[in-house]
Write a protein that holds these residues in place. Structure first.
Motif, PDB file in Angstrom:
ATOM      1  N   MET A   1       0.823  -1.189   0.000  1.00 54.76           N
ATOM      2  CA  MET A   1       0.000   0.000   0.000  1.00 54.76           C
ATOM      3  C   MET A   1       0.865   1.249   0.000  1.00 54.76           C
ATOM      4  SD  MET A   1      -3.226  -0.977   2.465  1.00 54.76           S
ATOM      5  CE  MET A   1      -3.875   0.659   2.394  1.00 54.76           C
ATOM      6  N   LEU A   2       1.957   1.192   0.735  1.00 57.06           N
ATOM      7  CA  LEU A   2       2.855   2.342   0.784  1.00 57.06           C
ATOM      8  C   LEU A   2       3.482   2.593  -0.591  1.00 57.06           C
ATOM      9  CD1 LEU A   2       4.058   4.452   2.675  1.00 57.06           C
ATOM     10  CD2 LEU A   2       5.877   2.849   3.190  1.00 57.06           C
ATOM     11  N   PHE A   3       3.864   1.528  -1.271  1.00 55.59           N
ATOM     12  CA  PHE A   3       4.442   1.672  -2.608  1.00 55.59           C
ATOM     13  C   PHE A   3       3.438   2.315  -3.562  1.00 55.59           C
ATOM     14  CE2 PHE A   3       5.232   0.098  -6.907  1.00 55.59           C
ATOM     15  CZ  PHE A   3       6.532   0.534  -7.093  1.00 55.59           C
ATOM     16  N   VAL A   4       2.191   1.852  -3.532  1.00 53.06           N
ATOM     17  CA  VAL A   4       1.165   2.413  -4.412  1.00 53.06           C
ATOM     18  C   VAL A   4       0.937   3.876  -4.076  1.00 53.06           C
ATOM     19  CG1 VAL A   4      -1.280   2.308  -5.034  1.00 53.06           C
ATOM     20  CG2 VAL A   4       0.040   0.213  -4.874  1.00 53.06           C
ATOM     21  N   ALA A   5       0.851   4.192  -2.781  1.00 44.13           N
ATOM     22  CA  ALA A   5       0.583   5.580  -2.384  1.00 44.13           C
ATOM     23  C   ALA A   5       1.713   6.517  -2.797  1.00 44.13           C
ATOM     24  CB  ALA A   5       0.357   5.658  -0.875  1.00 44.13           C
ATOM     25  N   VAL A   6       2.939   6.114  -2.574  1.00 50.11           N
ATOM     26  CA  VAL A   6       4.065   7.014  -2.837  1.00 50.11           C
ATOM     27  C   VAL A   6       4.451   7.001  -4.316  1.00 50.11           C
ATOM     28  CG1 VAL A   6       6.508   7.435  -2.345  1.00 50.11           C
ATOM     29  CG2 VAL A   6       4.953   6.867  -0.497  1.00 50.11           C
ATOM     30  N   CYS A   7       4.729   5.850  -4.862  1.00 48.04           N
ATOM     31  CA  CYS A   7       5.264   5.767  -6.231  1.00 48.04           C
ATOM     32  C   CYS A   7       4.200   5.896  -7.305  1.00 48.04           C
ATOM     33  CB  CYS A   7       6.009   4.448  -6.407  1.00 48.04           C
ATOM     34  SG  CYS A   7       7.464   4.344  -5.372  1.00 48.04           S
ATOM     35  N   ASN A   8       3.036   5.353  -7.064  1.00 48.32           N
ATOM     36  CA  ASN A   8       2.029   5.305  -8.104  1.00 48.32           C
ATOM     37  C   ASN A   8       1.104   6.523  -8.087  1.00 48.32           C
ATOM     38  OD1 ASN A   8       0.956   4.032 -10.298  1.00 48.32           O
ATOM     39  ND2 ASN A   8      -0.317   2.630  -9.131  1.00 48.32           N
ATOM     40  N   ILE A   9       0.771   7.008  -6.914  1.00 50.33           N
ATOM     41  CA  ILE A   9      -0.161   8.137  -6.818  1.00 50.33           C
ATOM     42  C   ILE A   9       0.578   9.449  -6.579  1.00 50.33           C
ATOM     43  CG2 ILE A   9      -2.124   9.084  -5.555  1.00 50.33           C
ATOM     44  CD1 ILE A   9      -2.844   6.132  -4.893  1.00 50.33           C
ATOM     45  N   GLY A  10       1.473   9.467  -5.590  1.00 55.08           N
ATOM     46  CA  GLY A  10       2.167  10.697  -5.246  1.00 55.08           C
ATOM     47  C   GLY A  10       3.214  11.122  -6.256  1.00 55.08           C
ATOM     48  N   TRP A  11       4.020  10.201  -6.718  1.00 54.06           N
ATOM     49  CA  TRP A  11       5.128  10.512  -7.612  1.00 54.06           C
ATOM     50  C   TRP A  11       4.681  10.538  -9.070  1.00 54.06           C
ATOM     51  CZ3 TRP A  11       8.923   6.452  -9.575  1.00 54.06           C
ATOM     52  CH2 TRP A  11       9.950   7.046 -10.306  1.00 54.06           C
ATOM     53  N   ASP A  12       3.797   9.640  -9.454  1.00 57.59           N
ATOM     54  CA  ASP A  12       3.265   9.557 -10.820  1.00 57.59           C
ATOM     55  C   ASP A  12       4.382   9.369 -11.832  1.00 57.59           C
ATOM     56  OD1 ASP A  12       1.278   9.445 -12.736  1.00 57.59           O
ATOM     57  OD2 ASP A  12       1.363  11.599 -13.118  1.00 57.59           O
ATOM     58  N   GLY A  13       5.252   8.404 -11.572  1.00 54.55           N
ATOM     59  CA  GLY A  13       6.376   8.148 -12.463  1.00 54.55           C
ATOM     60  C   GLY A  13       6.133   7.017 -13.439  1.00 54.55           C
ATOM     61  N   PHE A  86      -4.550   9.627  -2.630  1.00 55.40           N
ATOM     62  CA  PHE A  86      -3.306   9.577  -1.862  1.00 55.40           C
ATOM     63  C   PHE A  86      -3.599   9.648  -0.358  1.00 55.40           C
ATOM     64  CE2 PHE A  86       0.380  11.662   0.130  1.00 55.40           C
ATOM     65  CZ  PHE A  86       1.348  10.735  -0.197  1.00 55.40           C
ATOM     66  N   MET A  87      -4.482  10.568   0.032  1.00 55.92           N
ATOM     67  CA  MET A  87      -4.804  10.707   1.457  1.00 55.92           C
ATOM     68  C   MET A  87      -5.547   9.477   1.983  1.00 55.92           C
ATOM     69  SD  MET A  87      -3.199  13.296   2.223  1.00 55.92           S
ATOM     70  CE  MET A  87      -3.648  13.378   3.939  1.00 55.92           C
ATOM     71  N   PHE A  88      -6.375   8.859   1.144  1.00 59.93           N
ATOM     72  CA  PHE A  88      -7.036   7.613   1.539  1.00 59.93           C
ATOM     73  C   PHE A  88      -6.000   6.553   1.881  1.00 59.93           C
ATOM     74  CE2 PHE A  88      -8.388   3.383   0.093  1.00 59.93           C
ATOM     75  CZ  PHE A  88      -9.390   3.137   1.013  1.00 59.93           C
ATOM     76  N   PHE A  89      -4.986   6.414   1.029  1.00 59.58           N
ATOM     77  CA  PHE A  89      -3.933   5.437   1.290  1.00 59.58           C
ATOM     78  C   PHE A  89      -3.147   5.802   2.546  1.00 59.58           C
ATOM     79  CE2 PHE A  89      -4.763   3.817  -2.905  1.00 59.58           C
ATOM     80  CZ  PHE A  89      -4.381   2.491  -2.823  1.00 59.58           C
ATOM     81  N   VAL A  90      -2.846   7.075   2.722  1.00 54.31           N
ATOM     82  CA  VAL A  90      -2.102   7.505   3.913  1.00 54.31           C
ATOM     83  C   VAL A  90      -2.881   7.174   5.180  1.00 54.31           C
ATOM     84  CG1 VAL A  90      -1.268   9.543   5.168  1.00 54.31           C
ATOM     85  CG2 VAL A  90      -0.742   9.281   2.741  1.00 54.31           C
ATOM     86  N   PHE A  91      -4.169   7.533   5.215  1.00 51.14           N
ATOM     87  CA  PHE A  91      -4.985   7.241   6.397  1.00 51.14           C
ATOM     88  C   PHE A  91      -5.109   5.736   6.628  1.00 51.14           C
ATOM     89  CE2 PHE A  91      -7.361  11.481   5.725  1.00 51.14           C
ATOM     90  CZ  PHE A  91      -6.380  12.153   6.447  1.00 51.14           C
TER      91      PHE A  91
END
Length: 165
Positions: A1-13, A86-91
Motif C-alpha cells: 500500500m505504501l508503494f502504491v501511495a508514494v510511487c504510483n499516486i504521489g510521484w506519478d512516475g 493519496f490521502m485515503f492510502f495515507v490514512f
C-alpha cells in the motif's frame, strides 16, 4: 500500500498502463494478506472462549465500515481525485500501523496469555477431540476429568429413542 501511495499516486512516475498493473498487483497482494490475517485470527480465537469469535466478526465488519467512511471523507475533503486517493492510502496505512500495535499489545494481555497457555498445555497431551457446541465454553473435559482448551472433541450423535420409527 505504501508503494502504491508514494510511487504510483504521489510521484506519478509510471505510464497509465503500468500504474494500472501496479495497482492490480498491490490489490492482489493485499487480498492474500487479508486472507491469511482472517484465517489467523479465527484460528487464534479458537484458543479463546467462543464469545471472542463474535468480537473478531464485529471487528471485520467495523473495518469494512471504516474503509467506506475513510473513502467518503477523503473524497469529500480533497476535491482533486489524485490527492483524495493519496490521502485515503495515507490514512489507511496509519490505521494499519495502529492496529498492528494494538495486536501486539493484545498478545501480551493476561487473559490472552492465560488461554494460550491452556491451549498449549492441552496440545501437549496429544488428545484429538472434536466438540462443536457454540453454547458451551471452549473448555472440554476429557476422560480423566481434565479440561482441554482449543481442541476439538469427537462426539457421536445422541441415540434415538425409537419413538419416531
Amino acid at each position: 500500500m505504501l508503494f502504491v501511495a508514494v510511487c504510483n499516486i504521489g510521484w506519478d512516475g509510471f505510464s497509465p498502463r503500468a500504474s494500472y498493473t501496479i495497482t492490480l498487483v498491490a490489490i492482489g497482494v493485499v487480498a492474500v494478506g487479508c486472507t491469511v490475517q482472517q484465517a489467523s485470527y479465527y484460528g487464534f480465537t479458537g484458543s479463546l472462549p467462543p464469545r471472542y469469535t463474535q468480537a473478531v466478526m464485529v471487528g471485520e465488519s467495523a473495518a469494512g465500515f471504516w474503509v467506506s467512511i475513510d473513502r467518503i471523507l477523503t473524497k469529500y475533503t480533497f476535491k482533486q481525485p489524485r490527492r483524495s486517493t493519496f490521502m485515503f492510502f495515507v490514512f489507511s496505512i496509519l490505521i494499519l500501523l495502529g492496529h498492528s500495535m494494538l495486536h501486539h499489545m493484545m498478545m501480551r494481555h493476561p487473559l490472552v496469555l492465560h488461554y494460550l497457555r491452556l491451549t498449549s498445555e492441552s496440545r501437549h497431551k496429544r488428545r484429538i477431540l472434536l466438540h462443536l457446541n457454540p453454547s458451551q465454553d471452549n473448555a472440554v473435559e476429557s476422560q480423566d476429568g481434565e479440561s482441554s482448551y482449543g481442541v476439538l472433541k469427537l462426539q457421536s450423535p445422541a441415540p434415538s429413542s425409537g419413538l419416531g420409527k
